[in-house]
Design an enzyme around this catalytic site. Structure first.
Site, PDB file in Angstrom:
ATOM      1  N   THR A 211      -6.855   2.836 -29.408  1.00 50.35           N
ATOM      2  CA  THR A 211      -6.191   1.703 -28.791  1.00 50.35           C
ATOM      3  C   THR A 211      -6.548   0.427 -29.546  1.00 50.35           C
ATOM      4  OG1 THR A 211      -6.467   2.856 -26.702  1.00 50.35           O
ATOM      5  CG2 THR A 211      -5.782   0.566 -26.586  1.00 50.35           C
ATOM      6  N   GLU A 427     -22.981  23.032 -45.500  1.00 50.89           N
ATOM      7  CA  GLU A 427     -21.730  22.423 -45.971  1.00 50.89           C
ATOM      8  C   GLU A 427     -21.792  22.149 -47.472  1.00 50.89           C
ATOM      9  OE1 GLU A 427     -19.114  22.481 -44.211  1.00 50.89           O
ATOM     10  OE2 GLU A 427     -20.139  22.999 -42.344  1.00 50.89           O
TER      11      GLU A 427
HETATM   12  P1  ADP Z   1      -9.617   5.286 -27.625  1.00 50.33           P
HETATM   13  O1  ADP Z   1      -8.322   4.577 -27.415  1.00 50.33           O
HETATM   14  O2  ADP Z   1      -9.694   5.981 -28.954  1.00 50.33           O
HETATM   15  O3  ADP Z   1     -10.019   6.167 -26.524  1.00 50.33           O
HETATM   16  P2  ADP Z   1     -10.601   2.654 -27.388  1.00 50.33           P
HETATM   17  O4  ADP Z   1      -9.865   1.947 -28.449  1.00 50.33           O
HETATM   18  O5  ADP Z   1     -10.040   2.501 -26.024  1.00 50.33           O
HETATM   19  O6  ADP Z   1     -10.739   4.181 -27.731  1.00 50.33           O
HETATM   20  O7  ADP Z   1     -12.122   2.233 -27.429  1.00 50.33           O
HETATM   21  C1  ADP Z   1     -12.805   1.776 -26.305  1.00 50.33           C
HETATM   22  C2  ADP Z   1     -13.771   0.711 -26.663  1.00 50.33           C
HETATM   23  O8  ADP Z   1     -14.795   1.227 -27.491  1.00 50.33           O
HETATM   24  C3  ADP Z   1     -13.153  -0.396 -27.465  1.00 50.33           C
HETATM   25  O9  ADP Z   1     -12.635  -1.372 -26.638  1.00 50.33           O
HETATM   26  C4  ADP Z   1     -14.323  -0.916 -28.277  1.00 50.33           C
HETATM   27  O10 ADP Z   1     -15.093  -1.817 -27.544  1.00 50.33           O
HETATM   28  C5  ADP Z   1     -15.142   0.320 -28.492  1.00 50.33           C
HETATM   29  N1  ADP Z   1     -14.838   0.923 -29.785  1.00 50.33           N
HETATM   30  C6  ADP Z   1     -14.336   2.163 -29.997  1.00 50.33           C
HETATM   31  N2  ADP Z   1     -14.192   2.420 -31.300  1.00 50.33           N
HETATM   32  C7  ADP Z   1     -14.599   1.320 -31.957  1.00 50.33           C
HETATM   33  C8  ADP Z   1     -14.692   0.968 -33.344  1.00 50.33           C
HETATM   34  N3  ADP Z   1     -14.309   1.822 -34.303  1.00 50.33           N
HETATM   35  N4  ADP Z   1     -15.150  -0.263 -33.659  1.00 50.33           N
HETATM   36  C9  ADP Z   1     -15.524  -1.117 -32.682  1.00 50.33           C
HETATM   37  N5  ADP Z   1     -15.470  -0.842 -31.374  1.00 50.33           N
HETATM   38  C10 ADP Z   1     -15.022   0.357 -30.991  1.00 50.33           C
HETATM   39 ZN    ZN Z   2     -19.388  27.141 -42.908  1.00 48.50          ZN
HETATM   40 MG    MG Z   3      -7.438   4.369 -25.585  1.00 49.14          MG
END
Ligand code: ADP
Ligand code: ZN
Ligand code: MG
Length: 621
Positions: A211, A427
């Site tokens: 997201t 690996e």
């Molecule tokens: P997904 O949609 O993949 O389930 P989200 O985008 O909703 O994950 O992530 C939820 C929260 O986790 C985000 O609002 C952020 O605060 C944190 N987060 C997740 N991944 C990252 C990332 N790669 N960098 C920084 N914050 C992250």
């Molecule tokens: Zn293997």
């Molecule tokens: Mg999400």
């Protein structure tokens, strides 16, 4: 109903109550005194007063008589009496006889209190009811015309988030860069006739920032972000979801260039097969169909890019993945150590860190954690710091926070150092054997970040070109790669582990097919021993023809074993020849958790010189 909708419902119910109370107060404060001034009397009393000549004036309305007494009479002083008009055919005659002035118009001073007492308090009530219904409509549960009101709400958000807010997603960011270029200057693409994918599917485990990445893409391109979640549709009335999708796209087209984001698309786009026939969800299907037709319906060059996110791509309806729809997939995996460091740094900006808080160490300790978990750790640590009255967030707070979150995530793996070391060698073994056999598919990436599906690591090989057939030698090399992981464990640790069971399964399967289907065993010759394709059933354990003698079956087993033994010997020989390389690769993996094909080439050096040692390599120019 989700939390937000519930809140809105409560909100409007509270307002309804307030309005009712207001109406009641109005009634009792303003209307009541007028009723007192405007006393209701029986018709008989009116007639008596009339005959006694005490009545000054009468106003005749449809169903009432309002009269005043002469000022000098008792009860006269401007008081209005109210009589229910009975069916009296002599009324007019009586009035004329009494000589009072009378009129038939509705008296304005009777209408006024009516207005004041009823209509005005009802107005806010009606207004609030209307707003409440509209809100409910917007939240998706309403029955009123949802279309326009909903469209107003989704103005298209300016996210203000950029890639700087997303850590450890460099690969995904690179892939999304093209989308951003397209959105910032669609002309440049359309001028050359290039077509960009309409739909981009972000695939990855929960909490990995899908997201967030979608929002960041909109932010980087500086375009509006329209978002909707697949799970929003699940509880809706039939037709509402489809209408909402229609509105969403209408709005988006008007605001192009922009991004439309459908979160948790699996809730919506679950394939008909997996959704189950029981409780088949017409609403979901209708919404999905609407989405598909909207996606097909607009030209690719208008500048609307549809992004969607899922953590279960395998259950998506195939129709969604067809060309012209979500035909581009971007993997968003769990972060590597370096990625975790970046993510921690991003979230730590918001808290005050103590000098001893070592983000590198935290990153090292949190293999298998998602971005959301890491954000959670920083937050939890800050809360603990507050509770412990620390001036800033200390390493101790972080340690406690990690422990707490690990306890909450028991099912997720946090690898012990010795396990991690074994996985790294395993690996590295696959990768090295693949690298040392130039005819196998080149190694693209090796990782020891545990995957959501439970693998402790993986080696990704990518074919240079499509392969239509494989020679016996290529198959043998392939087998050696599969057994290379186990081989490395044997060489370094002098024993094997359960980590290789999947490798063994795949290798045995392939070796058996070489013997029984491809006629690659010299002893057994060019004969097919396996069942004709598609006729095997569970009872036939090994898929061999029923008419084989036990001796032949035993021979099949022996030959399969021989193929596997040879492959293992080859793997061991290759690994032994480059044991230094194996240690180096494992070390790099332990440190960085991933290693690319290019890095492997750099670490191990050119292959030809070593494998084909019989033929001296041509002298370098
Ligand atoms: P997904 O949609 O993949 O389930 P989200 O985008 O909703 O994950 O992530 C939820 C929260 O986790 C985000 O609002 C952020 O605060 C944190 N987060 C997740 N991944 C990252 C990332 N790669 N960098 C920084 N914050 C992250
Ligand atoms: Zn293997
Ligand atoms: Mg999400």
């Amino acid at each position: 109903m989700d939390k937000r909708q519930k809140k809105q419902m409560q909100f409007s119910v509270i307002y309804l109550l307030i309005a009712l109370i207001m109406a009641w107060v109005f009634q009792s404060l303003i209307y009541r005194p007028m009723v007192i001034r405007w006393s209701e009397v029986p018709y008989s009393e009116f007639l008596a007063k009339l005959e006694a000549g005490e009545v000054a004036e009468v106003q005749v309305t449809q169903d009432r008589l309002l009269y005043e007494l002469l000022p000098e009479m008792e009860g006269g002083q401007g008081r209005v009496y109210n009589v229910v008009r009975v069916d009296d055919p002599d009324l007019i005659e009586r009035l004329v006889d009494a000589g009072v002035s009378f009129s038939g118009e509705a008296p304005p001073n009777a209408l006024f209190p009516l207005l004041l007492g009823w209509v005005i308090p009802l107005l806010p009530l009606a207004l609030i009811g209307y707003i409440g219904l509209r809100r409910m409509g917007q939240a998706g549960a309403g029955v009123m015309s949802i279309s326009k009101s909903r469209a107003k709400e989704i103005e298209g958000e300016r996210t203000g988030i950029g890639f700087r807010d997303v850590g450890g997603a460099d690969e995904a960011s690179v892939e999304l860069k093209e989308i951003i270029d397209f959105l910032t200057d669609p002309e440049r693409f359309t001028r050359l006739g290039a077509k960009l994918p309409k739909g981009v599917l972000l695939v990855g485990p929960p909490g990995t920032g899908k997201t967030l990445l979608a929002k960041a893409t909109a932010g980087e391109a500086n375009v509006p972000f329209f978002s909707i979640s697949g799970s929003d549709f699940v509880e809706m009335f039939v037709g509402v979801g489809a209408a909402r999708v229609r509105d969403l796209f209408e709005q988006a087209k008007a605001k192009a260039p922009c991004i439309v984001f459908i979160d948790e698309i699996d809730a919506l786009g679950q394939s008909r097969a997996t959704a189950g026939s029981l409780g088949s969800n017409d609403e979901r299907e209708q919404t999905l169909n609407q989405l598909l037709s909207e996606m097909d319906g607009f030209a690719p060059n208008i500048g609307v890019v549809i992004m969607a996110a899922t953590n279960r791509p395998e259950i998506l309806d195939k129709a969604l993945l067809r060309a012209g729809r979500f035909d581009r997939q971007i993997q968003v995996g769990l972060p590597t150590e370096q990625g975790r460091r970046q993510i921690l740094a991003i979230h730590a900006q918001k808290v005050k860190l103590a000098p001893d808080a070592d983000l590198n160490r935290i990153a090292r300790m949190t293999a298998g954690f998602s971005g959301a978990d890491l954000a959670n750790i920083v937050n939890e640590a800050a809360l603990l710091a507050v509770r412990h009255d620390h001036d800033s967030v200390t390493m101790m707070d972080f340690d406690l926070a990690i422990e707490r979150i690990v306890a909450g995530l028991q099912r997720r793996m946090r690898l012990k150092p010795e396990v991690k070391r074994r996985v790294a060698y395993h690996e590295a073994g696959h990768a090295l054997v693949a690298y040392l056999q130039p005819d196998t598919d080149p190694v693209h990436k090796v990782s020891i970040v545990p995957t959501a599906k439970g693998a402790l690591g993986y080696t990704l090989q990518m074919p240079d070109e499509d392969t239509y057939l494989l020679s016996k030698q290529e198959l043998e090399e392939h087998l050696a790669v599969m057994l290379g992981g186990r081989g490395a464990e044997l060489l370094v640790f002098n024993d094997t582990s359960t980590g290789a069971s999947n490798d063994l399964e795949r290798a045995s399967d392939m070796a058996r097919r070489m013997v029984t289907e491809f006629g690659m065993s010299e002893v057994l010759g060019p004969v097919r021993y396996a069942n004709p394709a598609g006729t095997g059933y569970l009872g036939q354990m090994n898929g061999l023809r029923q008419d084989l003698s036990p001796d032949t079956a035993r021979l099949v087993d022996q030959e399969t074993r021989k193929v596997l033994d040879a492959a293992q010997d080859q793997a061991l020989a290759l690994l032994e020849s480059r044991i230094d390389g194996l240690h180096k690769l494992a070390e790099i993996l332990l440190e960085h958790e991933v290693i690319s094909g290019d890095e492997i080439a750099r670490v191990i050096g050119p292959v030809e010189a070593l494998v084909e040692s019989e033929e001296p390599a041509p002298a370098p120019a």
